[in-house]
Enzyme design. Structure first.
Site, PDB file in Angstrom:
ATOM      1  N   ASP A 350     -13.903 -28.591   5.318  1.00 11.78           N
ATOM      2  CA  ASP A 350     -14.340 -27.916   4.097  1.00 11.78           C
ATOM      3  C   ASP A 350     -15.220 -28.802   3.229  1.00 11.78           C
ATOM      4  O   ASP A 350     -16.042 -28.307   2.457  1.00 11.78           O
ATOM      5  CB  ASP A 350     -13.120 -27.470   3.279  1.00 11.78           C
ATOM      6  CG  ASP A 350     -12.389 -26.315   3.931  1.00 11.78           C
ATOM      7  OD1 ASP A 350     -13.002 -25.619   4.757  1.00 11.78           O
ATOM      8  OD2 ASP A 350     -11.196 -26.123   3.623  1.00 11.78           O
ATOM      9  N   HIS A 470     -12.866 -17.900   4.775  1.00 12.84           N
ATOM     10  CA  HIS A 470     -13.785 -18.692   5.582  1.00 12.84           C
ATOM     11  C   HIS A 470     -14.051 -17.999   6.910  1.00 12.84           C
ATOM     12  O   HIS A 470     -13.138 -17.425   7.519  1.00 12.84           O
ATOM     13  CB  HIS A 470     -13.209 -20.085   5.857  1.00 12.84           C
ATOM     14  CG  HIS A 470     -13.078 -20.935   4.635  1.00 12.84           C
ATOM     15  ND1 HIS A 470     -12.461 -22.170   4.652  1.00 12.84           N
ATOM     16  CD2 HIS A 470     -13.496 -20.738   3.356  1.00 12.84           C
ATOM     17  CE1 HIS A 470     -12.492 -22.684   3.438  1.00 12.84           C
ATOM     18  NE2 HIS A 470     -13.111 -21.835   2.637  1.00 12.84           N
ATOM     19  N   ASP A 472     -14.482 -19.366   9.695  1.00 14.01           N
ATOM     20  CA  ASP A 472     -13.772 -19.991  10.817  1.00 14.01           C
ATOM     21  C   ASP A 472     -12.336 -19.503  10.955  1.00 14.01           C
ATOM     22  O   ASP A 472     -11.624 -19.915  11.879  1.00 14.01           O
ATOM     23  CB  ASP A 472     -13.820 -21.520  10.735  1.00 14.01           C
ATOM     24  CG  ASP A 472     -12.996 -22.104   9.588  1.00 14.01           C
ATOM     25  OD1 ASP A 472     -12.469 -21.330   8.758  1.00 14.01           O
ATOM     26  OD2 ASP A 472     -12.879 -23.356   9.525  1.00 14.01           O
ATOM     27  N   CYS A 646     -10.078 -26.654  10.479  1.00 17.79           N
ATOM     28  CA  CYS A 646     -10.150 -27.021   9.059  1.00 17.79           C
ATOM     29  C   CYS A 646      -9.889 -28.504   8.847  1.00 17.79           C
ATOM     30  O   CYS A 646     -10.412 -29.104   7.903  1.00 17.79           O
ATOM     31  CB  CYS A 646      -9.129 -26.220   8.255  1.00 17.79           C
ATOM     32  SG  CYS A 646      -9.257 -24.436   8.443  1.00 17.79           S
TER      33      CYS A 646
END
Length: 664
Positions: A350, A470, A472, A646
């Site tokens: 991030d 997000h 992802d 992440c």
């Protein structure tokens, strides 16, 4: 084609003019004409080509040794292609004639000095600065395009320095110089000419804050010999001719393309006549070159990995060890950010996105620092910025950011062809809200930056249904050994329910999820039967599936994908404050290191001694030649609403395709 210049011939005295090699000069013979003139002849020195142009509808002709009827519409055009050895060593003579006399009525003489001037760059992107005779003031995309490339000099080659190389007005080291683009001014002609004429290098006021130019003043083996001559507070520079015929300049970029800046920067050199002290300088000739600032380019997960980043925090020793083992298998360098630096901020994906910049003479990685500014905010600048490792960031003026501004919400596809258009560097994927809605969206300055790079045109997906928000969380790309080269993985509640229904049908309804979770006493096991009878969970995942399906259609359309290019990975989500979070570790939130995949361990129902979710993922991915490693991130990441992807980041090998060869 440079603008034509007009010089005038008089009868009272001879005239002189400077012309530039290859540039047409119009000779005006009509200023003082003897009475009775009906025709004229033109003769010239060797090396001076003279043409007569009757009108726009008739092709020009060589003057030759013939008489031309005197017509005010005629143009006399002079061209010289080789520089003079001495001042006024060539001439054009005009003789005026009447019908009644054989002898000329009068003569006009124009003495010429030719100088060859060229401002040159690596306009064909072959790594060499060659003399260019074609138009240089346009930048053309494509494999047959034209134009030079300029790097934003955003690394820090001085290991003892604290700022990026382009933050000051000096050349910090010879390594610093290698990041800059060459620009060479070539001037061939009599040296005495420059007693009365001068060359001025200049840039427009709109471009002056976007690039900086240094002049190599003496020998080129010491940094003090590079003089800052253009950029920031300097819009023009009277060129000092240190090396005679050729002067070398080094150009560094100061800004990436962005809102209001296309990335194009022009430099000009103008020859000025300064021979008459009673009059202002007058321009003789201008040559222009154009650079395009190299874009920041993202690398998709299908490119070969070079270096893996992970944070060590107080409760993730097993996770770090597992990532390290995976990196060793993939032959990657591993960089661990220690707790003293990350201050227990583990979300390194991030915090930053790793990409690169590229010119024909140099390629280096550049980290894009997100505006999230967590406890990891110093890591990209303090640890990554260095020799041949650049840094860029974008911060909103109001400093207000949302979870969507973290770079787990910034991904890029592999190369694709969609709707007949090629995207050889893929397309950026960012998450936001539905068109027309008022939900969360990536901050404007980040979106402006991404769109302005042009080579990976962004696609905005719908992520506002997710708690974190997000891209992802529901998609990833893995390499494939076929012509397509990749598969898109999409999280799929439908596929998960289908898998559990099959297991229930075969008598495994009592098999439990979350058995074996270590270090988290709050986790309760749940059976397949309980999941399939939970109406709230089923209803919410139907909603989630509809959101993913909306994105699925966008991705198919914008990336040119067919259903066979997509793999549905079983996954369930649960509601948290009316937003979605992963019910079990999110399987698509993986780290991809070549053929080695680090996948969150789902702790799915154990059937015949094996996790049925792991088994299903292996069945889907191993036929592609991929190696699946399931990493326990439950307590250290999953319960905090993040997973393997992440908690990791990867620097990858740049594309072999050169960005300037594409057509945006």
């Amino acid at each position: 084609m440079p603008l034509q210049r007009i010089v005038r011939v008089t009868l009272e005295h001879s005239s002189s003019a400077v012309c530039v090699a290859g540039v047409e000069t119009i000779v005006d013979i009509y200023g003082s004409v003897p009475d009775g003139t009906t025709s004229f002849e033109v003769c010239s020195s060797p090396g001076v080509d003279v043409y007569i142009s009757p009108n726009m509808d008739t092709a020009r002709q060589r003057a030759g040794r013939k008489r031309w009827l005197f017509d005010m519409g005629l143009e006399i055009i002079v061209v010289m292609n080789s520089p003079s050895k001495d001042l006024n060593d060539s001439q054009v003579r005009i003789s005026y004639h009447s019908e009644s006399k054989d002898a000329a009525l009068a003569y006009g003489v124009l003495y010429l000095t030719c100088v060859d001037i060229s401002l040159d760059t690596d306009a064909d992107c072959d790594g060499k600065v060659e003399r260019s005779y074609s138009s240089k003031n346009n930048w053309i995309w494509g494999p047959k395009g034209q134009g030079a490339v300029l790097l934003v000099n955003c690394d820090r080659d001085d290991p003892d320095g604290t700022k990026r190389d382009n933050s000051d007005q000096r050349v910090g080291s010879l390594e610093d110089l290698k990041d800059m683009s060459l620009m060479i001014l070539r001037t061939y002609g009599p040296s005495a000419l420059f007693d009365d004429y001068k060359l001025v290098l200049h840039i427009s006021s709109s471009d002056v804050e976007k690039a900086r130019v240094f002049h190599a003043c003496a020998c080129e083996d010491a940094c003090p010999n590079y003089k800052h001559v253009l950029g920031q507070d300097k819009v023009s520079y009277v060129v000092e001719r240190f090396h005679g015929d050729e002067e070398t300049f080094y150009v560094e970029g100061l800004r990436f393309p962005d809102a209001g800046f296309s990335g194009l920067i022009s430099f000009h050199v103008t020859l000025l006549d300064d021979s008459n002290q009673d009059f202002p300088e007058s321009p003789i000739f201008t040559d222009t070159v154009v650079f395009r600032v190299a874009p920041w380019i993202m690398t998709p997960s299908t490119l070969p990995p070079l270096e893996v980043y992970v944070c060590r925090v107080r409760n993730n020793t097993y996770f770090v060890d597992a990532v390290a083992a995976l990196a060793r298998k993939a032959g990657c360098k591993l960089t661990i950010c220690p707790q003293i630096e990350n201050r227990n901020d583990r979300w390194i994906q991030d915090e930053m996105e790793l990409g690169y910049v590229q010119a024909p003479h140099k390629t280096f990685p550049v980290v894009f620092d997100s505006p999230r500014n967590g406890e990891l905010q110093d890591f990209p600048y303090k640890r990554l910025l260095g020799p041949d490792f650049g840094y860029v960031t974008r911060e909103p003026r109001n400093k207000l950011v949302s979870g969507l501004d973290s770079f787990g919400n910034l991904e890029v596809s592999p190369p694709v062809v969609a709707k007949g258009k090629e995207y050889p560097l893929g397309r950026i994927l960012i998450g936001g809200n539905l068109p027309g809605s008022s939900g969360r969206r990536v901050t404007q300055v980040v979106r402006d930056f991404l769109y302005a790079q042009k080579v990976q045109p962004p696609i905005e997906l719908f992520v506002d249904w997710l708690s974190v928000g997000h891209v992802d969380e529901f998609l990833s790309f893995v390499p494939a050994p076929d012509k397509k080269g990749f598969r898109l993985l999409l999280a799929s509640p439908s596929a998960c329910f289908k898998l559990f229904q099959e297991k229930q049908k075969w008598g495994h309804g009592r098999a439990l999820m979350f058995e074996g979770v270590i270090g988290n006493r709050n986790v309760k096991t749940i059976s397949i039967n309980q999941i399939l009878s939970n109406e709230n969970l089923i209803s919410f995942n139907k909603f989630v599936q509809s959101c993913i399906d909306w994105n699925r259609e966008v991705l198919k359309r914008e990336l040119g994908l067919a259903e066979r290019d997509i793999i549905d990975v079983p996954q369930l989500f649960q509601s948290e404050k009316r937003k979605a979070v992963a019910f079990f570790p999110d399987l698509v939130n993986m780290v991809v290191l070549g053929k080695y995949l680090g996948i969150p361990k789902p702790f799915g129902p154990i059937i015949n001694g094996r996790c049925c979710l792991e088994q299903k993922v292996r069945t889907l991915l191993e036929p592609l030649g991929l190696n699946c490693t399931f990493i326990d991130d439950f307590t250290s990441y999953h319960v905090l609403h993040g997973e393997v992807h992440c908690g990791t980041n990867v620097r990858r090998k740049p594309f072999s395709f050169k960005w300037w060869n594409m057509i945006p």
